[in-house]
Design an enzyme around this catalytic site. Structure first.
Site, PDB file in Angstrom:
ATOM      1  N   SER A 296       6.718   4.810   0.687  1.00 10.83           N
ATOM      2  CA  SER A 296       7.271   6.145   0.881  1.00 10.83           C
ATOM      3  C   SER A 296       6.979   6.994  -0.360  1.00 10.83           C
ATOM      4  O   SER A 296       5.819   7.153  -0.732  1.00 10.83           O
ATOM      5  CB  SER A 296       8.765   6.055   1.199  1.00 10.83           C
ATOM      6  OG  SER A 296       9.254   7.270   1.709  1.00 10.83           O
TER       7      SER A 296
ATOM      8  N   GLU B  88       7.315   4.555  12.714  1.00 15.19           N
ATOM      9  CA  GLU B  88       7.819   5.565  11.795  1.00 15.19           C
ATOM     10  C   GLU B  88       7.138   6.906  12.054  1.00 15.19           C
ATOM     11  O   GLU B  88       6.074   6.977  12.660  1.00 15.19           O
ATOM     12  CB  GLU B  88       7.590   5.142  10.344  1.00 15.19           C
ATOM     13  CG  GLU B  88       6.118   5.024   9.952  1.00 15.19           C
ATOM     14  CD  GLU B  88       5.941   4.492   8.540  1.00 15.19           C
ATOM     15  OE1 GLU B  88       6.931   4.408   7.804  1.00 15.19           O
ATOM     16  OE2 GLU B  88       4.804   4.151   8.173  1.00 15.19           O
TER      17      GLU B  88
ATOM     18  N   HIS C 186      10.426   3.111   9.343  1.00 14.23           N
ATOM     19  CA  HIS C 186      10.048   3.423   7.972  1.00 14.23           C
ATOM     20  C   HIS C 186      10.815   2.519   7.009  1.00 14.23           C
ATOM     21  O   HIS C 186      12.036   2.530   6.986  1.00 14.23           O
ATOM     22  CB  HIS C 186      10.384   4.899   7.698  1.00 14.23           C
ATOM     23  CG  HIS C 186       9.890   5.429   6.394  1.00 14.23           C
ATOM     24  ND1 HIS C 186       8.557   5.494   6.088  1.00 14.23           N
ATOM     25  CD2 HIS C 186      10.549   5.947   5.322  1.00 14.23           C
ATOM     26  CE1 HIS C 186       8.401   6.031   4.887  1.00 14.23           C
ATOM     27  NE2 HIS C 186       9.602   6.303   4.397  1.00 14.23           N
TER      28      HIS C 186
END
Length: 460
Positions: free
Chosen positions: A228, A348, A450
């Site tokens: 991320s 995600e 995610h």
């Protein structure tokens, strides 16, 4: 663990080492901590401990001075000490809003502090100075507003048992890590401000170059790895001139800086700094440096935790750490040319389209987002039933956000670099305990979400 998941773990160690496939192992919680002889670093002696598994560990190792008072919003400064520093417990996470206790990524509230520039090291049981083991450096995610180097999800015992020296790094987040301001730019020798969190990451890598050999690591085989915002960090490092020579491979998971709609120019970021002054009723950086951190955080927009505050702060094209937009650096072939492995999870995506539940709703979301291109997109991602629409909507949401971001990064490296780019798609769904509930997602329908891949990659 499935055969495909074992291959995933092999890929990770392969990216760091070039070694053959390694077997998977569990991660027991440590119950015994035995002291080990101090290690001599360029800052002073550091004592660690032996975990119950035999893995050697040093927790809360300072790599820079505490960025407080006059050092708030300054680049990290080197430090040294006399005597032996006992690195036997995790340091506080950098000050930030705290996560709710009813979400999937809640691991217990940690202590928080502005004094947070510490790293953690795990090394194999029988390792020692001069062993030249591969080094994996983990950069945490959290939207550049939250995150912790001590989170149990990011622990390094599993990878150390496989033969790597594994390191997690604390770096400043939110307004304390990324605020720019005209006065900060003026006082900087590089005429830049903001991106202090990135400079923390660079300082940690520099510390490792000087010292990791003493812990059994090879400073010429450093893999930087993140997920991320951590992945956006390592991709930003690839285009930063000041990071050259500090790493040799990259693993990027679900985030990159090459496609980013939220980065600021230095002038824009400086205006955000002036907004902070106005909101807090001060008239200079000198005064702002002494405003309590909780008041600064209260102004900070943080959409990871419910969009509290109103002022958004984040990475900046500052002319120093990030001289140009990353895509422009790649277009010139000026990136740090190292092998990369990048990818994302199946389910995600950061788009409202992913929430469509019916064919009609899916078509409506496409029309709203893409206008006269909606029909063309529907032909590429077709659906004739509501179940197909839910799958197609997720695929569009993924491919138009994180999928696109990772694809472009890999494509640019392939086109502009001599070193290869490898890609992956992670599709495993967590085996939840029946009946478990979270506020942030439904385990029955969330799929491979995610961050779902992190505990498998890191063996946590």
């Amino acid at each position: 663990m499935t055969h495909s998941l074992s291959r995933f773990m092999s890929l990770l160690l392969l990216a760091a080492t070039g070694l053959a496939t390694l077997s998977a192992s569990g991660l027991p919680l440590p119950t015994v901590a035995k002291p080990i002889d101090p290690v001599e670093t360029d800052g002073g002696l550091i004592a660690g401990k032996v975990l119950d598994s035999g893995v050697r560990a040093w927790f809360g190792v300072p790599f820079a001075q505490a960025p407080v008072r006059d050092l708030r919003w300054r680049p990290p400064q080197r430090l040294s000490w006399s005597g032996v520093y006992n690195a036997d417990r995790f340091a506080p996470q950098c000050i930030q809003p705290l996560r709710g206790s009813n979400i999937n990524h809640y691991f217990g509230h940690e202590a928080t502090s502005e004094d947070c520039l510490y790293l953690n090291i795990w090394a194999p049981a029988d390792s020692g100075a001069g062993d030249d083991l591969p080094v994996i450096v983990w950069i945490y995610g959290g939207g550049f507003t939250i995150g912790s180097a001590a989170m149990r999800n990011y622990a390094g015992e599993g990878l150390a048992k496989k033969g790597a020296v594994y390191v997690t790094v604390g770096y400043r987040v939110g307004a304390l890590g990324f605020l720019a301001h005209p006065e900060l730019t003026e006082e900087s020798p590089q005429h830049a401000s903001g991106n202090y969190g990135f400079l923390d990451q660079v300082a940690a890598l520099e510390w490792l170059q000087r010292n990791v050999e003493k812990f059994g690591g090879d400073p010429d085989r450093v893999t930087i790895m993140g997920q991320s915002a951590g992945s956006a960090s390592v991709s930003s490092m690839q285009v930063s001139p000041i990071a050259k020579g500090l790493f040799h491979r990259i693993v990027g998971m679900s985030g990159s800086s090459v496609v980013d709609r939220f980065r600021s120019t230095l002038k824009e970021a400086e205006q955000t700094g002036l907004q902070y002054e106005e909101a807090l009723g001060v008239d200079s950086i000198e005064v702002l440096r002494h405003v309590s951190a909780d008041k600064i955080l209260a102004q900070q927009q943080d959409c990871q935790l419910g969009c509290s505050g109103t002022i958004r702060v984040g990475p900046t094209v500052d002319g120093y750490f990030m001289k140009d937009e990353p895509s422009e650096v790649f277009a010139r072939g000026a990136q740090i040319d190292v092998p990369i492995m990048v990818g994302f999870t199946r389910d995600e995506g950061f788009s409202a389209i992913g929430g469509a539940q019916t064919v009609e709703q899916y078509r409506g979301f496409l029309q709203e987002a893409y206008g006269d291109k909606a029909e063309e997109l529907f032909r590429l991602y077709p659906a004739s039933t509501d179940a197909e629409a839910r799958r197609a909507a997720r695929d569009v949401a993924r491919d138009s956000t994180l999928g696109l971001s990772m694809f472009v990064w890999a494509e640019l490296q392939t086109e502009q670099g001599d070193e290869p780019a490898f890609s992956y798609l992670f599709a495993r769904v967590h085996p939840y305990t029946q009946g478990v509930k979270f506020a942030d997602h439904n385990p029955a329908t969330v799929g491979a979400y995610h961050t779902a891949d992190v505990p498998y990659w890191l063996q946590t």
